[in-house]
Design a protein around this motif. Structure first.
Motif, PDB file in Angstrom:
ATOM      1  N   LEU A 157      15.149   0.109  12.000  1.00  0.00           N
ATOM      2  CA  LEU A 157      15.753   1.443  11.980  1.00  0.00           C
ATOM      3  C   LEU A 157      14.839   2.476  12.638  1.00  0.00           C
ATOM      4  N   HIS A 158      13.811   2.000  13.344  1.00  0.00           N
ATOM      5  CA  HIS A 158      12.912   2.859  14.121  1.00  0.00           C
ATOM      6  C   HIS A 158      12.166   3.883  13.282  1.00  0.00           C
ATOM      7  N   PHE A 159      11.776   3.473  12.067  1.00  0.00           N
ATOM      8  CA  PHE A 159      10.875   4.311  11.291  1.00  0.00           C
ATOM      9  C   PHE A 159       9.464   4.144  11.848  1.00  0.00           C
ATOM     10  N   SER A 160       8.617   5.133  11.615  1.00  0.00           N
ATOM     11  CA  SER A 160       7.232   4.983  12.039  1.00  0.00           C
ATOM     12  C   SER A 160       6.596   3.849  11.233  1.00  0.00           C
ATOM     13  N   PRO A 161       5.985   2.876  11.903  1.00  0.00           N
ATOM     14  CA  PRO A 161       5.341   1.782  11.155  1.00  0.00           C
ATOM     15  C   PRO A 161       4.199   2.299  10.287  1.00  0.00           C
ATOM     16  N   TYR A 162       3.662   3.468  10.639  1.00  0.00           N
ATOM     17  CA  TYR A 162       2.580   4.043   9.837  1.00  0.00           C
ATOM     18  C   TYR A 162       3.065   4.457   8.458  1.00  0.00           C
ATOM     19  N   ALA A 163       4.380   4.610   8.311  1.00  0.00           N
ATOM     20  CA  ALA A 163       4.905   5.104   7.038  1.00  0.00           C
ATOM     21  C   ALA A 163       5.025   3.999   5.996  1.00  0.00           C
ATOM     22  N   PHE A 164       4.824   2.737   6.405  1.00  0.00           N
ATOM     23  CA  PHE A 164       5.138   1.651   5.477  1.00  0.00           C
ATOM     24  C   PHE A 164       4.344   1.714   4.180  1.00  0.00           C
ATOM     25  N   ASN A 165       3.037   1.962   4.277  1.00  0.00           N
ATOM     26  CA  ASN A 165       2.229   1.975   3.059  1.00  0.00           C
ATOM     27  C   ASN A 165       2.611   3.125   2.139  1.00  0.00           C
ATOM     28  N   ALA A 166       2.975   4.267   2.727  1.00  0.00           N
ATOM     29  CA  ALA A 166       3.410   5.391   1.902  1.00  0.00           C
ATOM     30  C   ALA A 166       4.667   4.997   1.134  1.00  0.00           C
ATOM     31  N   ILE A 167       5.589   4.318   1.821  1.00  0.00           N
ATOM     32  CA  ILE A 167       6.831   3.937   1.157  1.00  0.00           C
ATOM     33  C   ILE A 167       6.563   2.880   0.099  1.00  0.00           C
ATOM     34  N   SER A 168       5.670   1.933   0.368  1.00  0.00           N
ATOM     35  CA  SER A 168       5.421   0.936  -0.675  1.00  0.00           C
ATOM     36  C   SER A 168       4.715   1.587  -1.864  1.00  0.00           C
ATOM     37  N   GLY A 169       3.922   2.626  -1.620  1.00  0.00           N
ATOM     38  CA  GLY A 169       3.339   3.362  -2.742  1.00  0.00           C
ATOM     39  C   GLY A 169       4.405   4.044  -3.576  1.00  0.00           C
ATOM     40  N   ALA A 170       5.385   4.651  -2.889  1.00  0.00           N
ATOM     41  CA  ALA A 170       6.484   5.290  -3.616  1.00  0.00           C
ATOM     42  C   ALA A 170       7.282   4.245  -4.385  1.00  0.00           C
ATOM     43  N   VAL A 171       7.474   3.063  -3.775  1.00  0.00           N
ATOM     44  CA  VAL A 171       8.231   1.994  -4.434  1.00  0.00           C
ATOM     45  C   VAL A 171       7.535   1.563  -5.720  1.00  0.00           C
ATOM     46  N   ILE A 172       6.199   1.433  -5.674  1.00  0.00           N
ATOM     47  CA  ILE A 172       5.506   0.974  -6.888  1.00  0.00           C
ATOM     48  C   ILE A 172       5.635   2.022  -7.996  1.00  0.00           C
ATOM     49  N   LEU A 173       5.573   3.318  -7.637  1.00  0.00           N
ATOM     50  CA  LEU A 173       5.706   4.346  -8.673  1.00  0.00           C
ATOM     51  C   LEU A 173       7.112   4.332  -9.279  1.00  0.00           C
ATOM     52  N   PHE A 174       8.114   4.133  -8.424  1.00  0.00           N
ATOM     53  CA  PHE A 174       9.480   4.025  -8.946  1.00  0.00           C
ATOM     54  C   PHE A 174       9.634   2.798  -9.832  1.00  0.00           C
ATOM     55  N   ALA A 175       9.019   1.690  -9.404  1.00  0.00           N
ATOM     56  CA  ALA A 175       9.118   0.461 -10.197  1.00  0.00           C
ATOM     57  C   ALA A 175       8.505   0.671 -11.575  1.00  0.00           C
ATOM     58  N   ILE A 176       7.369   1.385 -11.624  1.00  0.00           N
ATOM     59  CA  ILE A 176       6.729   1.642 -12.922  1.00  0.00           C
ATOM     60  C   ILE A 176       7.676   2.459 -13.799  1.00  0.00           C
ATOM     61  N   MET A 177       8.306   3.485 -13.193  1.00  0.00           N
ATOM     62  CA  MET A 177       9.211   4.323 -13.980  1.00  0.00           C
ATOM     63  C   MET A 177      10.426   3.537 -14.453  1.00  0.00           C
ATOM     64  N   ALA A 178      10.944   2.659 -13.581  1.00  0.00           N
ATOM     65  CA  ALA A 178      12.109   1.863 -13.967  1.00  0.00           C
ATOM     66  C   ALA A 178      11.755   0.932 -15.120  1.00  0.00           C
ATOM     67  N   THR A 179      10.571   0.301 -15.029  1.00  0.00           N
ATOM     68  CA  THR A 179      10.168  -0.634 -16.074  1.00  0.00           C
ATOM     69  C   THR A 179       9.977   0.085 -17.405  1.00  0.00           C
ATOM     70  N   GLN A 180       9.513   1.336 -17.349  1.00  0.00           N
ATOM     71  CA  GLN A 180       9.202   2.073 -18.579  1.00  0.00           C
ATOM     72  C   GLN A 180      10.328   3.039 -18.967  1.00  0.00           C
ATOM     73  N   TRP A 181      11.507   2.873 -18.379  1.00  0.00           N
ATOM     74  CA  TRP A 181      12.576   3.857 -18.571  1.00  0.00           C
ATOM     75  C   TRP A 181      12.946   4.042 -20.038  1.00  0.00           C
ATOM     76  N   GLN A 182      13.012   2.916 -20.771  1.00  0.00           N
ATOM     77  CA  GLN A 182      13.396   2.966 -22.186  1.00  0.00           C
ATOM     78  C   GLN A 182      12.431   3.847 -22.973  1.00  0.00           C
ATOM     79  N   THR A 183      11.143   3.712 -22.674  1.00  0.00           N
ATOM     80  CA  THR A 183      10.140   4.526 -23.353  1.00  0.00           C
ATOM     81  C   THR A 183      10.400   5.995 -23.089  1.00  0.00           C
ATOM     82  N   PHE A 184      10.710   6.301 -21.821  1.00  0.00           N
ATOM     83  CA  PHE A 184      10.962   7.680 -21.431  1.00  0.00           C
ATOM     84  C   PHE A 184      12.143   8.250 -22.208  1.00  0.00           C
ATOM     85  N   VAL A 185      13.224   7.462 -22.288  1.00  0.00           N
ATOM     86  CA  VAL A 185      14.418   7.930 -22.988  1.00  0.00           C
ATOM     87  C   VAL A 185      14.097   8.201 -24.448  1.00  0.00           C
TER      88      VAL A 185
END
Lengths: 325, 318
Positions: free
Chosen positions: A289-317
């Motif tokens: 999709l012609h994203f900058s390849p430099y952005a990949f690590n930033a996106i994987s960092g965002a993915v890990i933070l989202f994954a942590i929130m998803a895993t802990q969602w019940q606690t949050f609720v």
């Protein structure tokens, strides 16, 4: 609990399917067997690492030294083979690699459990120790290009035609995945690993040995790191001491994405493999999709933070509703 | 002997004396006036980053993102100084500093809120933040950096006031602020209580979630300040600047008696320990030790400190 576990991996599975659908629609030759085989060939080594790290996360630990440990294994194994065993063979080579890997992993376990130190602190220390010594002793990271013949021979595991092939690392990865699944799911010891991760004190009172748990988990990660290191040599066809530097975070992101947490007691083989493949597909999608390849690590960092929130969602609720824990 | 072990400041002074004596014996040139001057210039970066690490450590967490928050803070300041308000007066320096501190504090506060509301482990959250921030640095700079700061910024980095490096004065002021916050404010008290027992802290009426947000915000702002100092001293900010400090910040915290499980540790011994570690670092440099051997030795040193702490703790109980 079982439902929640299923739903995290289920969600990841759905997202993976979604990505595959988007990729199939946007790129002409994405949905082909050849591309699928390439995906596996390119990620087999990472999955082997991830399966090792999974076991450490299941017992509630963390390790960031395994990737440089694998570099140490590569270098030491090749030097031993060339100097003392006249090149050796598959059996001797893999045995030496697995032995060194396991020993490095168990060194971490010894320090973590023997002296009751938080695992991240010890593995940051051993990361620097392994890496610093490796580069220092190899004359500032000199690579080895002369390897035993058997090691540079690319073994094909499944061959459909000249461009559609699965190589040896994929077969090894499947083997490691099967054994890890068996250990975690179908043995009493595997249940002890989960139990210890969820509640160390409770498990200890039920008679589980903390020593056994730690030596096994970190030893298993070391063993997998040794195997993965050698598989990476068969692909790269050279030993570069800095080649695996930084892999620890890629692998960690994948395993956490697959549903494992630092709290321990959670995580599965299928989630881990999906985590690695999802990130690889995401990278694929970004390029297509012609994203900058430099952005990949930033996106994987965002993915890990989202994954942590998803895993802990019940606690949050629960906290939102005014609960304490 | 027992009193000595209990007074970590005194213990750290003994360690400093031992370090000075050791280098005095093997390499007297490390103790020359010139070397002392260079230590005063080099210590602030490591020192301020360590203070940023220290605050969450007391609460029983860690902030593994400190070096990359410093990167982002420094990069933002650099962009403001050279791209947005190029050729403007010194007032821009203040704007750049405040912007860096603000972005550090915001990143920190988000980390703190996530730790507090999701009960996610600070190690994992800050690791994730680290990967994200490193990625953002790569994305924005494409692996490069920004250099060529205005002269007054370079003066902050390399100038002196009454013979004392300005950055060293900044470091001392920062130490005073952290010392005051940790030992004489409600927030500091809350951080120690959370480190000892988060549940008990919550039940005794401490606003735990708010304390998490504030402490990580403070940690983030301090890290960004370290980034600003790096920018002023190096005249540039590039990706991975100062990433080797992470291990030494942990080493300084645990060497000076901070408990990895939280609740214990004081600012004064930490500051004294920092002088020893910077002396060792500079000494190795002057001796011409291989950079990677030095890295390995720091790793071994951290392991040794953790082992000694365990042994000291367990022999005391017997």
């Amino acid at each position: 609990m079982a439902n929640r576990l299923r739903s995290i991996e289920g969600m990841l599975f759905l997202f993976t399917l979604l990505l595959i659908a988007v990729l199939s629609l946007t790129a002409n030759n994405f949905f082909t067997l050849q591309n699928f085989f390439d995906l596996l060939n390119q990620n087999a080594v990472k999955i082997i690492f991830a399966l090792g790290l999974l076991v450490v996360l299941v017992i509630g630990g963390i390790d960031i030294s395994f990737a440089v440990a694998a570099s140490v294994v590569q270098y030491a194994t090749v030097v031993i083979l060339m100097k003392y065993l006249d090149g050796g063979g598959w059996l001797s080579g893999m045995l030496i690699a697995m032995l060194i890997g396991t020993m490095l992993g168990m060194l971490n376990a010894l320090l973590i459990y023997g002296f009751r130190v938080v695992s991240i602190i010890i593995t940051i220390a051993t990361f620097n120790l392994f890496f610093g010594l490796l580069i220092f002793l190899t004359n500032n990271g000199r690579s080895i290009y002369r390897l035993p013949d058997w090691l540079v021979e690319r073994l094909v595991f499944i061959r459909i035609d000249d461009t559609t092939m699965l190589y040896l690392p994929v077969a090894v990865m499947l083997g490691v995945a099967l054994i890890t699944t068996y250990l975690l799911k179908f043995t009493g010891f595997g249940r002890q690993l989960y139990g210890y991760g969820a509640n160390p004190e409770g498990a200890r009172r039920a008679g589980v040995s903390g020593w056994k748990i730690h030596l096994f988990a970190y030893g298993w990660l070391g063993l997998c790191a040794g195997i993965a290191g050698m598989m990476q040599v068969t692909i790269a066809q050279e030993v570069v001491p800095k080649a695996l530097y930084g892999w620890e975070f890629d692998v960690l992101v994948a395993v956490v994405l697959g549903g494992a947490t630092l709290g321990g007691g959670r995580g599965s083989v299928s989630g881990t493999i999906l985590g690695v493949l999802f990130l690889a597909l995401l990278k694929n999608a970004m390029i297509l999709l012609h994203f900058s390849p430099y952005a990949f690590n930033a996106i994987s960092g965002a993915v890990i933070l989202f994954a942590i929130m998803a895993t802990q969602w019940q606690t949050f609720v629960r906290k939102r509703q005014g609960g304490l824990v | 002997m027992n009193a000595l072990l209990k007074n970590t400041s005194l213990l750290m002074l003994c360690f400093l004396a031992a370090t000075v004596a050791l280098f005095g014996l093997i390499a007297p040139q490390t103790l020359s006036a010139g070397a002392m001057r260079s230590i005063a210039f080099q210590l602030p970066q490591l020192g301020i980053l360590t203070l940023a690490m220290f605050i969450p450590v007391i609460s029983g967490g860690l902030n593994l993102a400190v070096t990359y928050i410093a990167n982002i803070g420094g990069l933002l300041a650099a962009a403001l100084l050279t791209k947005v308000f190029a050729d403007a007066g010194w007032e821009v320096g203040i704007i750049a500093l405040l912007a860096a501190l603000a972005v550090g504090a915001i990143i920190g506060a988000l980390i703190g809120l996530m730790v507090a509301w999701f009960d996610a482990h600070p190690i994992l959250v800050t690791l994730g933040a680290m990967i994200l921030l490193k990625g953002v640095m790569e994305w924005v700079t494409r692996g490069g950096g920004i250099s060529g700061m205005p002269e007054y910024i370079q003066f902050i980095g390399n100038g002196t006031l009454l013979g004392v490096p300005i950055v060293f004065l900044i470091f001392l002021a920062t130490c005073a602020v952290v010392w005051f916050v940790m030992h004489y404010t409600r927030l500091g008290f809350a951080i120690y209580m959370i480190g000892s027992n988060p549940n008990a802290a919550e039940f005794s009426g401490i606003a735990v979630k708010r304390a998490f947000a504030w402490m990580y915000a403070l940690s983030g702002a301090l890290a960004a300040l370290a980034g600003f100092v790096m920018l002023a001293q190096n005249n540039s900010m590039r990706i991975d600047a100062g990433k080797d400090y992470l291990l030494i910040t942990l080493l300084a915290c645990f060497l000076s008696g901070a408990d990895p499980f939280g609740g214990f540790g004081k600012v004064m011994p930490l500051v004294i320990a920092l002088f020893s570690l910077q002396l060792i670092s500079s000494g190795m440099n002057i001796l011409g030790a291989n950079q990677f051997l030095t890295t390995a030795l720091w790793g071994a040193f951290l392991v040794l400190v953790m082992v000694i702490r365990y042994l000291a703790h367990h022999t005391k109980q017997d």
